[in-house]
Design an enzyme around this catalytic site. Structure first.
Site, PDB file in Angstrom:
ATOM      1  N   ARG A   1      -3.189 -10.473   3.585  1.00  0.00           N
ATOM      2  CA  ARG A   1      -3.415  -9.484   2.522  1.00  0.00           C
ATOM      3  C   ARG A   1      -4.934  -9.310   2.471  1.00  0.00           C
ATOM      4  O   ARG A   1      -5.649 -10.265   2.197  1.00  0.00           O
ATOM      5  CB  ARG A   1      -2.877  -9.993   1.193  1.00  0.00           C
ATOM      6  CG  ARG A   1      -1.360 -10.278   1.226  1.00  0.00           C
ATOM      7  CD  ARG A   1      -0.831 -10.569  -0.172  1.00  0.00           C
ATOM      8  NE  ARG A   1       0.434 -11.293  -0.149  1.00  0.00           N
ATOM      9  CZ  ARG A   1       1.631 -10.707  -0.081  1.00  0.00           C
ATOM     10  NH1 ARG A   1       1.729  -9.403  -0.021  1.00  0.00           N
ATOM     11  NH2 ARG A   1       2.736 -11.423  -0.075  1.00  0.00           N
TER      12      ARG A   1
ATOM     13  N   GLY B   1       3.113  -9.547   3.115  1.00  0.00           N
ATOM     14  CA  GLY B   1       4.028 -10.674   3.346  1.00  0.00           C
ATOM     15  C   GLY B   1       4.829 -10.477   4.621  1.00  0.00           C
ATOM     16  O   GLY B   1       5.262  -9.372   4.923  1.00  0.00           O
TER      17      GLY B   1
ATOM     18  N   ASP C   1      11.733  -2.602  -1.726  1.00  0.00           N
ATOM     19  CA  ASP C   1      11.287  -1.821  -2.879  1.00  0.00           C
ATOM     20  C   ASP C   1      10.479  -0.579  -2.493  1.00  0.00           C
ATOM     21  O   ASP C   1       9.440  -0.301  -3.073  1.00  0.00           O
ATOM     22  CB  ASP C   1      10.470  -2.714  -3.831  1.00  0.00           C
ATOM     23  CG  ASP C   1       9.274  -3.350  -3.143  1.00  0.00           C
ATOM     24  OD1 ASP C   1       9.197  -3.315  -1.900  1.00  0.00           O
ATOM     25  OD2 ASP C   1       8.399  -3.881  -3.842  1.00  0.00           O
TER      26      ASP C   1
ATOM     27  N   ASP D   1      11.526  -7.297   0.104  1.00  0.00           N
ATOM     28  CA  ASP D   1      11.815  -6.829  -1.258  1.00  0.00           C
ATOM     29  C   ASP D   1      12.667  -5.558  -1.349  1.00  0.00           C
ATOM     30  O   ASP D   1      13.237  -5.271  -2.395  1.00  0.00           O
ATOM     31  CB  ASP D   1      10.501  -6.592  -2.017  1.00  0.00           C
ATOM     32  CG  ASP D   1       9.764  -7.890  -2.319  1.00  0.00           C
ATOM     33  OD1 ASP D   1      10.413  -8.951  -2.301  1.00  0.00           O
ATOM     34  OD2 ASP D   1       8.549  -7.840  -2.569  1.00  0.00           O
TER      35      ASP D   1
ATOM     36  N   ARG E   1       8.571 -10.124  -7.071  1.00  0.00           N
ATOM     37  CA  ARG E   1       7.562 -10.113  -8.144  1.00  0.00           C
ATOM     38  C   ARG E   1       7.725  -8.877  -9.013  1.00  0.00           C
ATOM     39  O   ARG E   1       7.655  -8.930 -10.219  1.00  0.00           O
ATOM     40  CB  ARG E   1       6.176 -10.140  -7.499  1.00  0.00           C
ATOM     41  CG  ARG E   1       5.079 -10.591  -8.382  1.00  0.00           C
ATOM     42  CD  ARG E   1       3.799 -10.823  -7.612  1.00  0.00           C
ATOM     43  NE  ARG E   1       3.744 -10.084  -6.360  1.00  0.00           N
ATOM     44  CZ  ARG E   1       3.085 -10.486  -5.283  1.00  0.00           C
ATOM     45  NH1 ARG E   1       2.451 -11.623  -5.301  1.00  0.00           N
ATOM     46  NH2 ARG E   1       3.056  -9.749  -4.194  1.00  0.00           N
TER      47      ARG E   1
ATOM     48  N   ASP F   1       4.497  -2.093   0.154  1.00  0.00           N
ATOM     49  CA  ASP F   1       3.772  -1.100  -0.646  1.00  0.00           C
ATOM     50  C   ASP F   1       2.256  -1.261  -0.596  1.00  0.00           C
ATOM     51  O   ASP F   1       1.525  -0.269  -0.554  1.00  0.00           O
ATOM     52  CB  ASP F   1       4.297  -1.050  -2.091  1.00  0.00           C
ATOM     53  CG  ASP F   1       4.241  -2.396  -2.785  1.00  0.00           C
ATOM     54  OD1 ASP F   1       3.988  -3.415  -2.104  1.00  0.00           O
ATOM     55  OD2 ASP F   1       4.444  -2.429  -4.005  1.00  0.00           O
TER      56      ASP F   1
ATOM     57  N   THR G   1       9.417  -5.458   4.598  1.00  0.00           N
ATOM     58  CA  THR G   1       9.279  -6.323   3.413  1.00  0.00           C
ATOM     59  C   THR G   1      10.661  -6.794   2.997  1.00  0.00           C
ATOM     60  O   THR G   1      11.616  -6.014   3.048  1.00  0.00           O
ATOM     61  CB  THR G   1       8.604  -5.584   2.234  1.00  0.00           C
ATOM     62  OG1 THR G   1       8.841  -6.338   1.026  1.00  0.00           O
ATOM     63  CG2 THR G   1       9.146  -4.191   2.008  1.00  0.00           C
TER      64      THR G   1
HETATM   65  O1  F6P Z   1       6.223  -8.967  -0.962  1.00  0.00           O
HETATM   66  C1  F6P Z   1       7.194  -9.903  -0.669  1.00  0.00           C
HETATM   67  C2  F6P Z   1       7.121 -11.108  -1.541  1.00  0.00           C
HETATM   68  O2  F6P Z   1       8.061 -11.929  -0.980  1.00  0.00           O
HETATM   69  C3  F6P Z   1       7.368 -10.995  -3.042  1.00  0.00           C
HETATM   70  O3  F6P Z   1       8.706 -10.888  -3.410  1.00  0.00           O
HETATM   71  C4  F6P Z   1       6.725 -12.255  -3.541  1.00  0.00           C
HETATM   72  O4  F6P Z   1       6.407 -12.174  -4.871  1.00  0.00           O
HETATM   73  C5  F6P Z   1       5.516 -12.340  -2.678  1.00  0.00           C
HETATM   74  O5  F6P Z   1       5.867 -11.746  -1.442  1.00  0.00           O
HETATM   75  C6  F6P Z   1       4.967 -13.713  -2.470  1.00  0.00           C
HETATM   76  O6  F6P Z   1       3.829 -13.621  -1.655  1.00  0.00           O
HETATM   77  P1  F6P Z   1       2.941 -14.828  -1.143  1.00  0.00           P
HETATM   78  O7  F6P Z   1       3.488 -15.243   0.177  1.00  0.00           O
HETATM   79  O8  F6P Z   1       1.586 -14.259  -1.012  1.00  0.00           O
HETATM   80  O9  F6P Z   1       3.063 -15.919  -2.142  1.00  0.00           O
END
Ligand code: F6P
Length: 327
Positions: free
Chosen positions: A75, A14, A133, A131, A175, A106, A129
């Site tokens: 991804r 992301g 995390d 997050d 998430r 991660d 990120t």
């Molecule tokens: O990893 C960052 C994040 O923002 C998460 O918190 C979230 O669940 C996810 O990306 C959403 O990803 P996408 O853009 O693939 O929907």
């Protein structure tokens, strides 16, 4: 100092505000140390496909203030397979790239960890990120901007909540991690925060609503998308059934949390990480993520960074803080 001459840089997973500042820092630091830099487009996908472009001082001009990533991101399913990683390695060798700097979260570091073990290839990670995390850093690039985006949005929602005497459930990203919810929730004076790490949050909330003050005009509940009930709308259903007298609305903030200009904190963090990553590679470091703990730059093995979230923040002390402050 080792014999690295050309460093590849990519962003993966992301996007996060501050990734461009990180790319800029990597490119400028590499040039400062007389190295060549190759930009790799769309993360590991571009690595497998040989989607490379040489970068110079000018290719990163005027990007420090921009959200998203000029290198684009993805991804990659291909990089999850050994075949994909083998092709990626062949591409690097073919293009004369001696080391990699990967900017991501991660998932990015899980791939980087395998890649460095399988091919003994020099690789350093930058935590990018929203997050926050990852272990091995107090903050990841993008987190500060994201929580500020959340509090600005929720402050606006609060106006409506207050005017209509409503209870608002605001779903934020996360998430697997509740760190965006936790900090932004404290920042907006939330009634309660529901996060994946704290089970039974909903029962605690119901008890508080049953026994709490009845004279509050507005109530804001911050819910991380990965909480045990399954996000904001599900929490809304539970509360509507339990408290039919409340006027309840649900707001999902979504991807606005990932975009926008990076905050000064994120720009500085990204700049510092980018330079440290290049210097780390030149000093023979590999298989590690650069981070900042108590203002000091530290390097943490990928295997540790990805398996241990920033656990200190999800401590009972922080959750108690929310409870005390919502009286
Ligand atoms: O990893 C960052 C994040 O923002 C998460 O918190 C979230 O669940 C996810 O990306 C959403 O990803 P996408 O853009 O693939 O929907």
């Amino acid at each position: 100092m080792n014999k690295i001459k050309n460093i590849g840089v990519l962003t993966s997973g992301g996007d996060a505000p501050g990734m461009n500042a990180a790319i800029r820092a990597v490119v400028r630091a590499a040039i400062y140390y007389d190295l060549e830099v190759t930009g790799i487009l769309r993360g590991y996908e571009g690595l497998i496909n040989g989607d490379f472009m040489p970068m110079d001082r000018k290719s990163v001009a005027n990007i420090i203030q921009r959200g998203g990533t000029i290198l684009k991101t993805a991804r990659s399913d291909g990089f999850r397979t050994f075949e994909g990683r083998k092709t990626a390695h062949e591409q690097l060798v073919k293009h004369g790239i001696d080391a990699l700097i990967v900017i991501g979260g991660d998932g990015t570091f899980t791939g980087a960890n395998l890649f460095s073990q399988e091919f003994g290839y020099p690789i350093i990670g930058l935590p990018g990120t929203i997050d926050n995390d990852l272990a091995g850093t107090d903050f990841t690039i993008g987190y500060d901007t994201a929580i500020n985006t959340v509090i600005n949005a929720v402050d606006k929602i609060r106006d409506t909540a207050e005017s209509h005497d409503r209870l608002f459930i605001v779903e934020v990203m996360g998430r697997d991690s509740g760190l965006i919810a936790l900090r932004s929730g404290i920042g907006v004076g939330a009634e309660a925060i529901l996060i994946p790490e704290a089970k039974t949050g909903i029962e605690g909330l119901i008890t508080r609503l049953e026994h709490g003050r009845k004279d509050k005009a507005s109530k804001i509940i911050i819910v991380a998308e990965g909480d045990e009930i399954g996000g904001g709308f599900n929490v809304g259903e539970v509360l509507k059934e339990r408290f039919p007298a409340y006027d309840i609305r649900v707001s999902v903030l979504g991807h606005i949390q990932r975009g926008g200009k990076p905050s000064c904190m994120d720009r500085v963090l990204a700049s510092r990480f980018g330079v440290s990553a290049v210097e780390g590679l030149l000093h023979g470091k590999s298989g590690e993520m650069v981070g900042q703990i108590n203002r000091e730059i530290v390097f943490t093995p990928f295997s540790h960074a990805i398996k241990h979230i920033n656990a200190e923040e999800i401590s009972p002390t922080w959750l108690k803080l929310v409870e005390i402050l919502s009286l």
